[in-house]
Design a protein around this motif. Structure first.
Motif, mmCIF file in Angstrom:
data_model
loop_
_atom_site.group_PDB
_atom_site.id
_atom_site.type_symbol
_atom_site.label_atom_id
_atom_site.label_comp_id
_atom_site.label_asym_id
_atom_site.label_seq_id
_atom_site.Cartn_x
_atom_site.Cartn_y
_atom_site.Cartn_z
ATOM 1 N N MET A 269 -10.997 -4.498 13.630
ATOM 2 C CA MET A 269 -10.382 -4.281 12.312
ATOM 3 C C MET A 269 -9.850 -5.599 11.777
ATOM 4 O O MET A 269 -9.210 -6.368 12.497
ATOM 5 N N ASP A 270 -10.101 -5.895 10.500
ATOM 6 C CA ASP A 270 -9.619 -7.120 9.880
ATOM 7 C C ASP A 270 -8.114 -7.034 9.693
ATOM 8 O O ASP A 270 -7.606 -6.130 9.037
ATOM 9 N N GLU A 271 -7.385 -7.987 10.268
ATOM 10 C CA GLU A 271 -5.933 -7.960 10.165
ATOM 11 C C GLU A 271 -5.409 -9.101 9.298
ATOM 12 O O GLU A 271 -4.273 -9.540 9.432
ATOM 13 N N SER A 272 -6.219 -9.588 8.374
ATOM 14 C CA SER A 272 -5.832 -10.732 7.568
ATOM 15 C C SER A 272 -4.639 -10.449 6.668
ATOM 16 O O SER A 272 -3.928 -11.371 6.277
ATOM 17 N N SER A 273 -4.411 -9.179 6.301
ATOM 18 C CA SER A 273 -3.314 -8.846 5.400
ATOM 19 C C SER A 273 -2.017 -8.528 6.130
ATOM 20 O O SER A 273 -0.999 -8.256 5.494
ATOM 21 N N LEU A 274 -2.031 -8.566 7.446
ATOM 22 C CA LEU A 274 -0.847 -8.195 8.219
ATOM 23 C C LEU A 274 0.122 -9.353 8.385
ATOM 24 O O LEU A 274 -0.278 -10.511 8.529
ATOM 25 N N LEU A 275 1.415 -9.015 8.365
ATOM 26 C CA LEU A 275 2.435 -9.988 8.751
ATOM 27 C C LEU A 275 2.413 -10.136 10.264
ATOM 28 O O LEU A 275 2.233 -9.156 10.987
ATOM 29 N N THR A 276 2.616 -11.332 10.744
ATOM 30 C CA THR A 276 2.558 -11.592 12.192
ATOM 31 C C THR A 276 3.900 -12.051 12.733
ATOM 32 O O THR A 276 3.959 -12.720 13.757
ATOM 33 N N GLU A 277 4.973 -11.683 12.044
ATOM 34 C CA GLU A 277 6.322 -12.059 12.469
ATOM 35 C C GLU A 277 7.095 -10.828 12.924
ATOM 36 O O GLU A 277 6.795 -9.706 12.513
ATOM 37 N N SER A 278 8.106 -11.061 13.747
ATOM 38 C CA SER A 278 9.038 -10.000 14.106
ATOM 39 C C SER A 278 10.103 -9.895 13.017
ATOM 40 O O SER A 278 10.192 -10.740 12.117
ATOM 41 N N VAL A 279 10.932 -8.865 13.090
ATOM 42 C CA VAL A 279 11.976 -8.655 12.086
ATOM 43 C C VAL A 279 12.914 -9.849 12.006
ATOM 44 O O VAL A 279 13.239 -10.347 10.916
ATOM 45 N N GLY A 280 13.350 -10.341 13.158
ATOM 46 C CA GLY A 280 14.263 -11.478 13.163
ATOM 47 C C GLY A 280 13.644 -12.728 12.573
ATOM 48 O O GLY A 280 14.310 -13.495 11.856
ATOM 49 N N GLN A 281 12.381 -12.963 12.846
ATOM 50 C CA GLN A 281 11.697 -14.135 12.301
ATOM 51 C C GLN A 281 11.585 -14.056 10.781
ATOM 52 O O GLN A 281 11.722 -15.066 10.083
ATOM 53 N N ILE A 282 11.367 -12.851 10.264
ATOM 54 C CA ILE A 282 11.294 -12.687 8.813
ATOM 55 C C ILE A 282 12.649 -12.953 8.176
ATOM 56 O O ILE A 282 12.743 -13.623 7.133
ATOM 57 N N LEU A 283 13.727 -12.466 8.795
ATOM 58 C CA LEU A 283 15.062 -12.718 8.264
ATOM 59 C C LEU A 283 15.354 -14.208 8.225
ATOM 60 O O LEU A 283 15.883 -14.727 7.226
ATOM 61 N N LEU A 284 15.026 -14.935 9.284
ATOM 62 C CA LEU A 284 15.265 -16.371 9.308
ATOM 63 C C LEU A 284 14.438 -17.080 8.234
ATOM 64 O O LEU A 284 14.922 -18.036 7.594
ATOM 65 N N ARG A 285 13.217 -16.609 8.026
ATOM 66 C CA ARG A 285 12.372 -17.218 6.973
ATOM 67 C C ARG A 285 12.981 -16.996 5.596
ATOM 68 O O ARG A 285 13.040 -17.924 4.776
ATOM 69 N N GLN A 286 13.447 -15.785 5.329
ATOM 70 C CA GLN A 286 14.034 -15.512 4.025
ATOM 71 C C GLN A 286 15.325 -16.296 3.835
ATOM 72 O O GLN A 286 15.605 -16.789 2.731
ATOM 73 N N ALA A 287 16.112 -16.436 4.907
ATOM 74 C CA ALA A 287 17.355 -17.197 4.811
ATOM 75 C C ALA A 287 17.071 -18.673 4.523
ATOM 76 O O ALA A 287 17.832 -19.337 3.802
ATOM 77 N N LYS A 288 15.970 -19.179 5.062
ATOM 78 C CA LYS A 288 15.611 -20.588 4.860
ATOM 79 C C LYS A 288 15.052 -20.836 3.471
ATOM 80 O O LYS A 288 15.381 -21.855 2.827
ATOM 81 N N THR A 289 14.220 -19.936 2.996
ATOM 82 C CA THR A 289 13.539 -20.151 1.712
ATOM 83 C C THR A 289 14.256 -19.515 0.536
ATOM 84 O O THR A 289 14.068 -19.937 -0.609
ATOM 85 N N ARG A 290 15.070 -18.473 0.789
ATOM 86 C CA ARG A 290 15.757 -17.757 -0.288
ATOM 87 C C ARG A 290 17.219 -17.539 0.060
ATOM 88 O O ARG A 290 17.795 -16.478 -0.189
ATOM 89 N N GLY A 291 17.830 -18.545 0.657
ATOM 90 C CA GLY A 291 19.187 -18.404 1.173
ATOM 91 C C GLY A 291 20.223 -17.997 0.160
ATOM 92 O O GLY A 291 21.177 -17.281 0.482
ATOM 93 N N ASP A 292 20.064 -18.412 -1.107
ATOM 94 C CA ASP A 292 21.045 -18.084 -2.137
ATOM 95 C C ASP A 292 20.705 -16.825 -2.919
ATOM 96 O O ASP A 292 21.457 -16.419 -3.804
#
Length: 525
Positions: free
Chosen positions: A1-24
């Motif tokens: 199955m093609d998984e190109s559209s799937l996120l490959t991060e865990s919940v915590g990794q996504i939170l850290l990414r959002q805090a880094k890129t959209r912290g405010d």
């Protein structure tokens, strides 16, 4: 199955990414009626407060430090009404590789005890909610005496600043378990579906990706202990970098106030919630900013879909899923109202749906009804510590037996035709007749009973019971008898007392006959 559209991060990794890129950017908003201040706006009878992604990550990190004594993979229970503290615990467990277990606030002590004996939690966070004694007090009486903490202990992290601390986030892989989501069992004992980070994250992300941007603000008052809350609500905003408005429970007047104060663009919930909001005399201006309304949990009328489109001008989205696989199918923004109201949409991304004959397992032709099977990255790993039940539900080829009946049309739209497992869906709550029947059968004067779902214009279905008793019985007496045995939403509110139940030649109750007879002649009491 093609998984190109799937996120490959865990919940915590996504939170850290959002805090880094959209912290405010705003992550959470809520109405504060306490004496405190904070970053907020005046509105109605309280102050609308906000928490940015940067501050959210810091608060989650602080909670993660409080959990760092627990070994990876341990279970942590949350038993309380929706709150910002609830959100912090869910994200902090994810950050530490701990498994969140959400308890229904309507559970009786017996139901909570059964779940506790199964999952053996290392820690319980308890808060407000429930209709009996305070949940914190009840949690302290759970079997095994797990350590109990009050969710309110985390309030300083919500109300004030968070001191800088070392990073407590672990490197959690997407395939690790994230959530044990309970789904009622026909035997009366709840089953816990184990969802990985990958399954939960992508259920939320793929559902919202076509309609949601980081500029959106979502209000959805479904309880966080439901899969709709723990996955779609809490992870939907996180994966899209948008804002979520947190409410402790649904209240139509409060919802209208929040729609305006928080400038909500997306409203979600079961149909009766949305109807009650639209029925408010002050709703017109409040809903004018809505772009999308997400409905789920029960049957949806075409009239409601048309009303939302005509009065609000918003896109309506309907999702079909279950605890074992939160996202199975979705309607599209361009679908006609009749199609949105009468189908479950088309297969979700990365999802394969098969309709098979429940007896033979063979696929049925287009238009014919059969059991719905699904294969996708969003399917559960299995039922926690229930290998036999897991083997009955997850086939060797990876297909999940949903227990629901449905059919495809020529355009690939899925229609739910019935429920192989006879589940009743009342206002978004799943109710299994066998559980209620077993509890009712404990009454010394109940000789036989059949619990069915009757059509209800507001809740989708209402619980009803046809009962054979010794002598005359008052429905209120039986309702009171059940109050200590099952959650309040499972108690029948429509009753019929009969001399005997209709049965087949083999002695099985003819449930369809019971339902049809009650539907045609019995009105809710």
């Amino acid at each position: 199955m093609d998984e190109s559209s799937l996120l490959t991060e865990s919940v915590g990794q996504i939170l850290l990414r959002q805090a880094k890129t959209r912290g405010d950017a705003t992550a959470l908003a809520w109405m504060d009626r306490g004496p405190g201040g904070g970053d907020g706006d005046g509105g109605g009878d309280g102050i609308l407060r906000r928490m940015t992604y940067g501050r959210l990550a810091a608060a989650v990190n602080a909670v993660a430090h409080q959990l760092d004594h627990l070994p990876r993979g341990e279970r942590v229970v949350v038993w309380g009404a929706n709150s910002v503290e609830w959100v912090l615990v869910e994200y902090a467990c994810a950050a530490r590789g701990l498994v969140l277990v959400a308890y229904n606030t309507a559970w009786t002590d017996a139901e909570a005890s059964s779940a506790t004996e199964l999952v053996e939690p290392a820690l319980v966070f308890a808060g407000s909610g429930g209709r009996a004694a305070p949940l914190l007090e009840r949690a302290e009486r759970l079997p095994g005496a797990p350590p109990v903490r009050a969710l309110a202990d985390l309030s300083p992290l919500v109300d004030g600043s968070v001191a800088a601390a070392s990073d407590a986030f672990l490197d959690v892989a997407p395939g690790e378990p994230f959530l044990i989501q309970f789904t009622s069992g026909t035997t009366g004992r709840a089953k816990g579906a184990v969802l990985t980070h990958r399954a939960a994250v992508n259920s939320a992300f793929l559902r919202l990706r076509p309609t949601t941007s980081s500029a959106d603000v979502t209000l959805n008052s479904v309880p966080f202990h439901h899969v709709g809350g723990s996955v779609f609500v809490l992870l939907g905003a996180l994966t899209t970098g948008s804002a979520l408005v947190v409410t402790d429970s649904f209240n139509a007047e409060e919802s209208v106030r929040l729609l305006t104060a928080a400038q909500v663009t997306q409203l979600g919930g079961v149909p009766t919630m949305v109807e009650r909001v639209l029925d408010r005399p002050d709703a017109a201006a409040a809903v004018s900013g809505l772009r999308m309304v997400a409905l789920g949990g029960t049957d949806i009328s075409p009239a409601l879909v048309r009303r939302i489109r005509d009065e609000v001008g918003a896109v309506v989205m309907v999702t079909y899923g279950q605890s074992e696989c939160p996202l199975i199918s979705n309607t599209a923004a361009t679908d006609a109202p009749e199609r949105v109201a009468t189908t479950a949409g088309q297969s979700a991304e990365e999802t394969e749906i098969c309709i098979v004959d429940a007896r033979t397992g063979e696929e049925v032709p287009v238009g014919e009804t059969g059991e719905i099977l699904v294969r996708s990255p969003m399917v559960m790993e299995g039922y926690f510590r229930m290998p036999e039940q897991t083997a009955q539900t997850l086939r060797a080829d990876g297909l999940l037996r949903t227990g629901d009946l449905g059919s495809f049309d020529a355009d690939g739209y899925l229609t739910i035709r019935g429920r192989l497992r006879e589940v009743i869906i009342r206002g978004g709550e799943n109710i299994y007749p066998a559980e209620v029947e077993a509890a009712l059968g404990e009454h010394p004067d109940v000789l036989a009973c059949a619990v069915v779902g009757l059509d209800d214009p507001h809740l989708g279905e209402q619980v009803a019971a046809s009962v054979v008793t010794v002598g005359d019985r008052d429905p209120a007496e039986l309702e009171a008898f059940l109050a200590d045995r099952v959650a309040h939403f499972k108690i029948p509110r429509t009753w019929r007392f009969v001399a005997e139940l209709p049965v087949t030649a083999s002695g099985k109750v003819r449930r369809t006959a019971v339902r049809d007879s009650m539907q045609s002649s019995i009105k809710p009491v």
